[in-house]
Design a protein around this motif. Sequence first.
Motif, mmCIF file in Angstrom:
data_model
loop_
_atom_site.group_PDB
_atom_site.id
_atom_site.type_symbol
_atom_site.label_atom_id
_atom_site.label_comp_id
_atom_site.label_asym_id
_atom_site.label_seq_id
_atom_site.Cartn_x
_atom_site.Cartn_y
_atom_site.Cartn_z
ATOM 1 N N ASN A 99 44.511 36.938 38.168
ATOM 2 C CA ASN A 99 43.554 37.308 37.144
ATOM 3 C C ASN A 99 44.556 38.908 36.258
ATOM 4 O OD1 ASN A 99 40.815 38.622 36.384
ATOM 5 N ND2 ASN A 99 41.674 40.124 38.023
ATOM 6 N N SER A 135 37.810 45.767 37.225
ATOM 7 C CA SER A 135 37.694 44.060 37.481
ATOM 8 C C SER A 135 37.673 44.397 39.730
ATOM 9 C CB SER A 135 38.429 43.593 37.129
ATOM 10 O OG SER A 135 40.192 43.600 37.416
ATOM 11 N N SER A 136 37.992 45.339 40.252
ATOM 12 C CA SER A 136 38.543 44.802 41.269
ATOM 13 C C SER A 136 37.921 46.919 42.343
ATOM 14 C CB SER A 136 39.787 44.113 42.093
ATOM 15 O OG SER A 136 39.984 44.472 43.583
ATOM 16 N N GLN A 144 31.662 43.474 34.604
ATOM 17 C CA GLN A 144 33.456 43.042 34.612
ATOM 18 C C GLN A 144 34.319 42.551 35.990
ATOM 19 O OE1 GLN A 144 36.928 43.885 32.287
ATOM 20 N NE2 GLN A 144 35.254 44.554 30.492
ATOM 21 N N SER A 189 34.955 41.263 39.555
ATOM 22 C CA SER A 189 35.445 40.610 40.303
ATOM 23 C C SER A 189 35.916 40.181 41.541
ATOM 24 C CB SER A 189 36.381 38.982 39.557
ATOM 25 O OG SER A 189 37.723 39.664 39.206
ATOM 26 N N GLN A 194 30.987 37.701 36.545
ATOM 27 C CA GLN A 194 32.250 37.803 36.723
ATOM 28 C C GLN A 194 32.712 37.483 37.944
ATOM 29 O OE1 GLN A 194 33.771 36.764 34.319
ATOM 30 N NE2 GLN A 194 32.077 36.742 32.823
ATOM 31 N N LEU A 195 31.714 37.815 39.137
ATOM 32 C CA LEU A 195 32.301 37.944 40.841
ATOM 33 C C LEU A 195 32.224 36.899 41.624
ATOM 34 C CD1 LEU A 195 32.039 40.632 43.351
ATOM 35 C CD2 LEU A 195 29.532 39.596 43.344
ATOM 36 N N TRP A 196 33.598 36.798 41.974
ATOM 37 C CA TRP A 196 33.672 36.219 42.309
ATOM 38 C C TRP A 196 34.070 35.953 43.640
ATOM 39 C CZ3 TRP A 196 38.286 34.835 44.722
ATOM 40 C CH2 TRP A 196 39.585 35.562 44.515
ATOM 41 N N TYR A 197 34.589 36.870 44.451
ATOM 42 C CA TYR A 197 35.078 37.511 45.811
ATOM 43 C C TYR A 197 34.302 38.621 46.061
ATOM 44 C CZ TYR A 197 37.777 38.159 49.783
ATOM 45 O OH TYR A 197 38.292 38.648 51.106
#
Length: 567
Positions: free
Chosen positions: A16, A104-105, A126, A128, A150-153
């Motif tokens: 990413n 994003s993080s 945005q 993730s 967009q969140l995967w973690y």
Amino acid sequence: MLLLLIVYWWLAVHANAANVTNCYSPPPSQEVEALLALYGSTSGAGWVPSWPVSNSTNCCDGSWSGVTCAEDTSGICHVDSLDLAGYRLTGTLPTALGNLSYLSSFAVSQNYLVGTIPPSICEWSQVSILEVNDNSMTGSLPSCLATLQQLWYLDVDGNDFTGSLPAFPASSMLQMVYASSNELTGTIPASIWSIPTLVDLELSNNLLSGQLPSVMPCWKTLSVLTVDNNQLTGSVPSTMNTASSIVYLDLSFNKIRGSLPTFDHLSGLLYLYVSSNVFTGSVPSAWGNLVRMAQLDFSLQFVTGTLPSTLGNLRDLTVLWGNSNFISGSIPATLASCTGLYELLLYQNLMSGSISDALVNLENLSSLLLFINAFSGSLPEAMGNMTALNDVELYTNAFTGTIPTSLASVQSLQTLLLDDNYFSVDLAAMFATTTTTPPTTTTTGNQQSPFMALQTLSISFSHLHADWAQAMLPSSLMYLDLESSSLTGTLPERWLNDTDAADEAKASWLRRYQTLVLTTMGRLEAALVDTMPRVVVTSASSKRQTTAEGNEALAKDVEMAAMGETS
């Protein structure tokens, strides 16, 4: 397995990062204000490291630790990543964080944060990666987290969150969800089980209820599922046997019923924990097909029948816990093929028979706990081949014969509990000097004291030879229980008064002891007992006493001895 997940996470994060262009020019003012609000509400001056807020207003110039910025498609610099894990943040997260709309993080794990997660973070369209684990945060998880497409973690482990899990939709991109060690209640939302990208779902140590659903599309991708220490009911759905990607499954400490699931199609399963439920029936012989299994725990429930010989197919097995059930029969000799076995716990069952000589090939076995069963016969003389033994607990069985002399050379053995059996024990011979390496043409062999690491020894209610008082105890010994109706005579003076001992090394254990439990039928000399004030002297028919109870009884015995009476 955990290493693979870490590598997976690292690759995903850096993949990413490779798609963004870092920048160092000032971001929009509302983003700087959001960071300053965070700095103020979490005692930023005490962070390690802190931000130079008085010297620089450009949070993207590299001087604000943990802040990374990236350009948008128009070339404007924005705060892209905020990593303050372990910076010693205290206080609460401010609502103003919602202004970091290009984030994003976000990671503030392993700090001292309290309060709730502000719903304003759902403005991070945005984002993730979201990590707030290992704090002391409270309140419910914002339901709007389910809208972060967009969140995967997501990691909220180790807080005090209450309420239910957000109902993440099946269209979610979630891959890893960590919400263990909170106080979450309600059922696991059905939609979570339908997320086709889900790889790791960890919900341990909560108050979740309900049943595992029979339809779980995520079975095709799920590698880790931990729902232990909850209040789940029902049975294990048969569809779980199609989870071909699963490697780590923990269902323990719930109220799940039914027969133990066979899981014969889970060929990649490495860790299976199903203990402390209400499972019945016998151990499935099909578990022998799970040839990659490393750890297996089915303890603390209502399992019956015998252990199948097919368990010997699990050549990579390191842990086998089947204690506190109603298992009968003997230990399969085929377990000798599990040469990497480290812990074998089968205590508190209805098992019987003798210990197979083949099991002495388990050279890596550290813990052998078989107490409170009905095992009989002699112990294998070659038990000394099990050179990694640390804890051997065989009490309350029907073993006979002598204690294998080869055990004396096991340098790692610290605990040996053999009480309530029918052993014949020559204590003096047991602690005689042993030779651990054979002599050669140029050497005489390596001589060492027997049981050189032994700290706890209990052989109560065994038959002790008359010369028990001649034993030279190892210096490491801290607890000795010799309670026995066959124990007669007086306490050996060299056990109690090291000033008269010829071998200072062998007598030095007296300065490290915790408790000595004895029964003596002879005269109890007060002068000797005074040198070791935690000796517990019991009658042959009494129950084992705690140290505190023993000290009280000892005071009475010493008083009686001083008056010339016997204890």
